[in-house]
Design a protein around this motif. Structure first.
Motif, mmCIF file in Angstrom:
data_model
loop_
_atom_site.group_PDB
_atom_site.id
_atom_site.type_symbol
_atom_site.label_atom_id
_atom_site.label_comp_id
_atom_site.label_asym_id
_atom_site.label_seq_id
_atom_site.Cartn_x
_atom_site.Cartn_y
_atom_site.Cartn_z
ATOM 1 N N ALA A 1 41.055 50.100 38.324
ATOM 2 C CA ALA A 1 41.307 51.306 39.123
ATOM 3 C C ALA A 1 40.095 51.686 39.956
ATOM 4 O O ALA A 1 40.231 52.184 41.089
ATOM 5 N N LYS A 2 38.915 51.432 39.423
ATOM 6 C CA LYS A 2 37.672 51.791 40.133
ATOM 7 C C LYS A 2 37.572 51.087 41.480
ATOM 8 O O LYS A 2 37.052 51.655 42.451
ATOM 9 N N ASP A 3 38.083 49.870 41.565
ATOM 10 C CA ASP A 3 37.946 49.074 42.794
ATOM 11 C C ASP A 3 39.296 48.777 43.449
ATOM 12 O O ASP A 3 39.391 47.857 44.264
ATOM 13 N N TRP A 4 40.302 49.557 43.104
ATOM 14 C CA TRP A 4 41.656 49.206 43.551
ATOM 15 C C TRP A 4 41.769 49.128 45.067
ATOM 16 O O TRP A 4 42.489 48.286 45.602
ATOM 17 N N ASP A 5 41.067 49.985 45.784
ATOM 18 C CA ASP A 5 41.186 49.999 47.245
ATOM 19 C C ASP A 5 40.484 48.805 47.890
ATOM 20 O O ASP A 5 40.571 48.625 49.110
ATOM 21 N N LYS A 6 39.804 47.982 47.093
ATOM 22 C CA LYS A 6 39.133 46.797 47.624
ATOM 23 C C LYS A 6 39.761 45.497 47.124
ATOM 24 O O LYS A 6 39.296 44.417 47.466
ATOM 25 N N ILE A 7 40.789 45.640 46.283
ATOM 26 C CA ILE A 7 41.433 44.468 45.685
ATOM 27 C C ILE A 7 42.708 44.133 46.447
ATOM 28 O O ILE A 7 43.557 45.004 46.676
ATOM 29 N N GLN A 8 42.834 42.882 46.835
ATOM 30 C CA GLN A 8 44.047 42.440 47.526
ATOM 31 C C GLN A 8 45.155 42.077 46.529
ATOM 32 O O GLN A 8 46.287 42.498 46.670
ATOM 33 N N VAL A 9 44.807 41.287 45.532
ATOM 34 C CA VAL A 9 45.784 40.816 44.547
ATOM 35 C C VAL A 9 45.141 40.791 43.168
ATOM 36 O O VAL A 9 43.972 40.427 43.034
ATOM 37 N N VAL A 10 45.922 41.175 42.152
ATOM 38 C CA VAL A 10 45.523 40.981 40.755
ATOM 39 C C VAL A 10 46.352 39.824 40.203
ATOM 40 O O VAL A 10 47.576 39.832 40.281
ATOM 41 N N VAL A 11 45.670 38.821 39.670
ATOM 42 C CA VAL A 11 46.332 37.655 39.091
ATOM 43 C C VAL A 11 46.282 37.803 37.575
ATOM 44 O O VAL A 11 45.217 38.006 36.996
ATOM 45 N N ASN A 12 47.447 37.713 36.938
ATOM 46 C CA ASN A 12 47.545 38.025 35.518
ATOM 47 C C ASN A 12 48.678 37.229 34.905
ATOM 48 O O ASN A 12 49.801 37.240 35.419
ATOM 49 N N GLN A 13 48.396 36.550 33.823
ATOM 50 C CA GLN A 13 49.412 35.713 33.199
ATOM 51 C C GLN A 13 50.006 36.315 31.928
ATOM 52 O O GLN A 13 51.202 36.244 31.704
ATOM 53 N N ARG A 14 49.182 36.936 31.101
ATOM 54 C CA ARG A 14 49.629 37.283 29.756
ATOM 55 C C ARG A 14 49.539 38.760 29.397
ATOM 56 O O ARG A 14 50.165 39.200 28.426
ATOM 57 N N LEU A 15 48.790 39.540 30.151
ATOM 58 C CA LEU A 15 48.561 40.934 29.790
ATOM 59 C C LEU A 15 49.583 41.862 30.445
ATOM 60 O O LEU A 15 50.116 41.557 31.515
ATOM 61 N N THR A 16 49.835 43.003 29.821
ATOM 62 C CA THR A 16 50.726 44.021 30.374
ATOM 63 C C THR A 16 49.866 45.073 31.064
ATOM 64 O O THR A 16 49.142 45.837 30.411
#
Length: 340
Positions: A293-308
């Protein structure tokens, strides 16, 4: 052309690019693209062409995307300036096609780093469908425009915001992508993540530049599995960056893990150097969510396989496979164009 005709023209383009003839015509331009930009290997240009054909121009993909919009049938009514990036092959083609779908004329200012493949594609398309020609104009400088979409760095964005302030605009800044790991990933999943890290040499805004890791993560096994991408060391520009950056880390006493093609560093910044990857350790999911959340405005995509996770994410191996609805910076480009 009315909306139905423009939509059909895109479907026809997809069929053309999927054909043996279309593939052959585009591949003729791969050597020149590589000579002008040493990061654009033929296999990278092919990868970008395949993503365009399969993820955007397939009829089912287009139909699913457009079901959420009601484009009007009107003549070419607006002139939209497009300042394109050039970090990966054909990165600006989506803005051009969205402008066409909306019925506007695209005033295209190419990046000098990517000035071969998109012009070749448009020329091939116009040859097959001359009616599309009035929708595209190549310019060296934007003049007499009604709106603008400009993509660049944080520095260029400040100039764009000043220069284009009196017109409707979308200004895109630096963004990078991140991955979150649980520590339980299989070898196959790590190899899929490797594509998100190494595809296009990590130069895209959707390229994973930082990973979030749990306590007691097995760094040695992770780096060992990524040695599958060792052939990258034979690319001179990549190897030069790898050697230079690792020398800096050694001279500065910077803690890092290393294999033949990657340095992994415990740094909080989202953006990493070429052939480098940053990591940050989290203690639990609550802390991970706070870090994101701290860097959300700078993140294009979050890649995630196993976590909710609470926010949107894509599976490992999918970062460089965007679809129509995966808008850069999360801003609905087609809605912007239809509202002009």
């Amino acid at each position: 052309m009315d909306f139905a005709a423009r939509k059909q023209a895109l479907i026809d383009l997809g069929q053309l690019l999927a054909s043996e003839y279309g593939q052959g015509e585009m591949r003729k331009h791969f050597p020149l693209a590589y000579r002008q930009n040493g990061w654009f290997r033929a296999e990278d240009s092919q990868k970008a062409l395949d993503a365009l054909t399969n993820n955007y121009l397939a009829e089912e993909e287009l139909n699913a995307f457009l079901a959420n919009y009601q484009p009007e049938d009107y003549p070419i009514s607006k002139r939209v300036g497009l300042v394109l990036a050039g970090n990966i092959p054909m990165v600006g083609i989506k803005d051009i096609l969205l402008c066409f779908l909306a019925g506007h004329k695209a005033l295209i200012k190419y990046s000098s780093k990517d000035a071969v493949l998109i012009p070749a594609l448009l020329a091939l398309w116009k040859q097959q469908q001359p009616a599309i020609a009035p929708y595209f104009e190549v310019v060296d400088q934007l003049k007499n425009f009604d709106a603008v979409i400009a993509t660049g760095s944080d520095n260029s964005a400040r100039y764009f915001e000043h220069y284009f302030s009196k017109k409707p605009h979308i200004i895109r800044k630096n963004r990078k992508s991140v991955a979150v790991l649980s520590g339980e990933e299989s070898e196959e999943e790590i190899l899929a993540l490797g594509r998100d890290i190494f595809d296009y040499f990590g130069l895209g805004c959707r390229s994973v530049a930082k990973i979030y890791l749990p306590k007691d993560f097995n760094f040695e096994l992770f780096m060992q599995r990524l040695e599958a991408f060792t052939p990258l060391e034979h690319h001179s520009k990549y190897r030069n960056n790898y050697d230079y950056n690792r020398s800096l880390y050694l001279l500065n006493g910077q803690e890092h893990y290393v294999n033949a093609v990657l340095s992994l560093l415990p740094l909080p910044a989202l953006e990493s150097r070429i052939a480098s990857l940053h990591y940050e350790v989290y203690n639990d999911l609550e802390e991970l969510e706070q870090l994101l959340a701290k860097d959300w405005d700078k993140i294009q995509v979050v890649v995630n396989q196993r976590l909710t996770l609470a926010g949107p994410s894509v599976k490992f191996g999918q970062a460089q496979q965007p679809k129509w609805s995966n808008f850069a910076d999360g801003k609905d480009t087609l809605a912007f164009l239809l509202d002009l």
